[in-house]
Design a protein around this motif. Sequence first.
Motif, PDB file in Angstrom:
ATOM      1  N   SER A  91       0.781   4.036  -2.867  1.00 53.34           N
ATOM      2  CA  SER A  91       0.757   4.880  -2.530  1.00 53.34           C
ATOM      3  C   SER A  91       1.804   6.153  -2.936  1.00 53.34           C
ATOM      4  N   GLU A  92       2.665   5.872  -2.829  1.00 51.22           N
ATOM      5  CA  GLU A  92       3.881   6.303  -2.944  1.00 51.22           C
ATOM      6  C   GLU A  92       4.296   7.008  -4.480  1.00 51.22           C
ATOM      7  N   ARG A  93       3.594   6.027  -6.083  1.00 52.81           N
ATOM      8  CA  ARG A  93       3.446   6.336  -7.800  1.00 52.81           C
ATOM      9  C   ARG A  93       2.173   6.806  -7.618  1.00 52.81           C
ATOM     10  N   ASN A 106       1.443  -0.944  -0.388  1.00 50.50           N
ATOM     11  CA  ASN A 106       0.080   0.017  -0.047  1.00 50.50           C
ATOM     12  C   ASN A 106       0.667   1.284   0.185  1.00 50.50           C
ATOM     13  N   CYS A 107       1.987   1.169   0.976  1.00 49.01           N
ATOM     14  CA  CYS A 107       2.837   2.476   1.160  1.00 49.01           C
ATOM     15  C   CYS A 107       3.162   2.378  -0.807  1.00 49.01           C
ATOM     16  N   ALA A 108       4.009   1.398  -1.020  1.00 44.52           N
ATOM     17  CA  ALA A 108       4.254   1.492  -2.016  1.00 44.52           C
ATOM     18  C   ALA A 108       3.931   1.911  -3.326  1.00 44.52           C
ATOM     19  N   ASP A 138      -0.834   9.161  -8.147  1.00 43.17           N
ATOM     20  CA  ASP A 138      -0.953  10.147  -8.842  1.00 43.17           C
ATOM     21  C   ASP A 138      -2.344  10.654  -7.759  1.00 43.17           C
ATOM     22  N   LYS A 152      -3.929  12.278  -1.003  1.00 44.70           N
ATOM     23  CA  LYS A 152      -3.595  12.453  -1.623  1.00 44.70           C
ATOM     24  C   LYS A 152      -3.947  12.298  -2.659  1.00 44.70           C
ATOM     25  N   VAL A 154      -5.130   9.284  -3.969  1.00 45.43           N
ATOM     26  CA  VAL A 154      -5.046   7.765  -2.881  1.00 45.43           C
ATOM     27  C   VAL A 154      -6.167   8.193  -2.011  1.00 45.43           C
TER      28      VAL A 154
END
Lengths: 172, 129
Positions: free
Chosen positions: A149-151, A145-147, A153, A167, A155
């Motif tokens: 969400s980092e990518r 989920n973190c990875a 546009d 996000k 969240v």
Amino acid sequence: MLTVITGGSKCGKSSIAEDILSRFNGKKIYIATMEPYCKEAHAAIERHREMRLGKGFETVEKYTDIHELDLPDRCGVLLECACNLMANEMFSAGEKEPVRKIIKGIGKLSERASEVIIVTNSVGEDGIEYPKETMDYIKNMGILNCALSERADRVIEAVYGIPVMLKGSLWQ
Amino acid sequence: MILIIGGAYQGKTEYARSLGISDICDGASEGTDRIWKHSAVNNFQLLVKRQLEAGLDPLLEAERLLQKNPDILIISTEIGGGIVPIEKSERLWREAVGKVCCFLARNSSRVVRVICGIPTIIKETGDNN
């Protein structure tokens, strides 16, 4: 555009995801990852099928190895959900590096599709100490989920049907 | 209707009291017809549990509550996060609370989520729809 939608059980993740895909102008593909292994799974699958009826989504069932999917260019994709995909990779396929594999798979979907929506789940929120394999699952879901969400546009956390933006903005 | 949600012990009830509401009954024990007469109900998630145990449909009960007491303030603890419970009744309870709270949120003029004592309004409409 990559969108991640998280939240707890029955909190409206799917309807928000389907709303976003419905507004996509182009071929709409729904990737179903839930294996119909029991009566409740059948019921859940049936309920989601009914929700999608008449929305013009093409359903593709893929329980593991989503990198193998050959999608048409510039389509819109909704994958539901990352938590089933993770469970299938870990417990059915015995995959040793499921996080890396799923991220690679979603990366590949993103190369072809113009709109990618991933439904996931907040599985680490009950504070219960489970047996090791379940704790590994929770950990892998957290990292995934973190990875993602980092990518991503945008969240979104679905809270009883209300999209809470973590996000990006809802309609961008 | 106003819906206040959040995890356990996050300050939901204190927030409701800060709105000037003191007439709060407990969903864990209060009778249905009496809940209709109060301005607020706490532990709504436990009311749903009792309804399931009594063989009632929590969604129909929520519709009735909304008809009888359209201005009620409802406080419910979020229980949908985490691993799907192995116990079937726990699973059904968790799903029922999710479904009913989606219905309540849709019909609330305001939805407030309280975390660490901090209220965040996640839905606000001008009218009382």
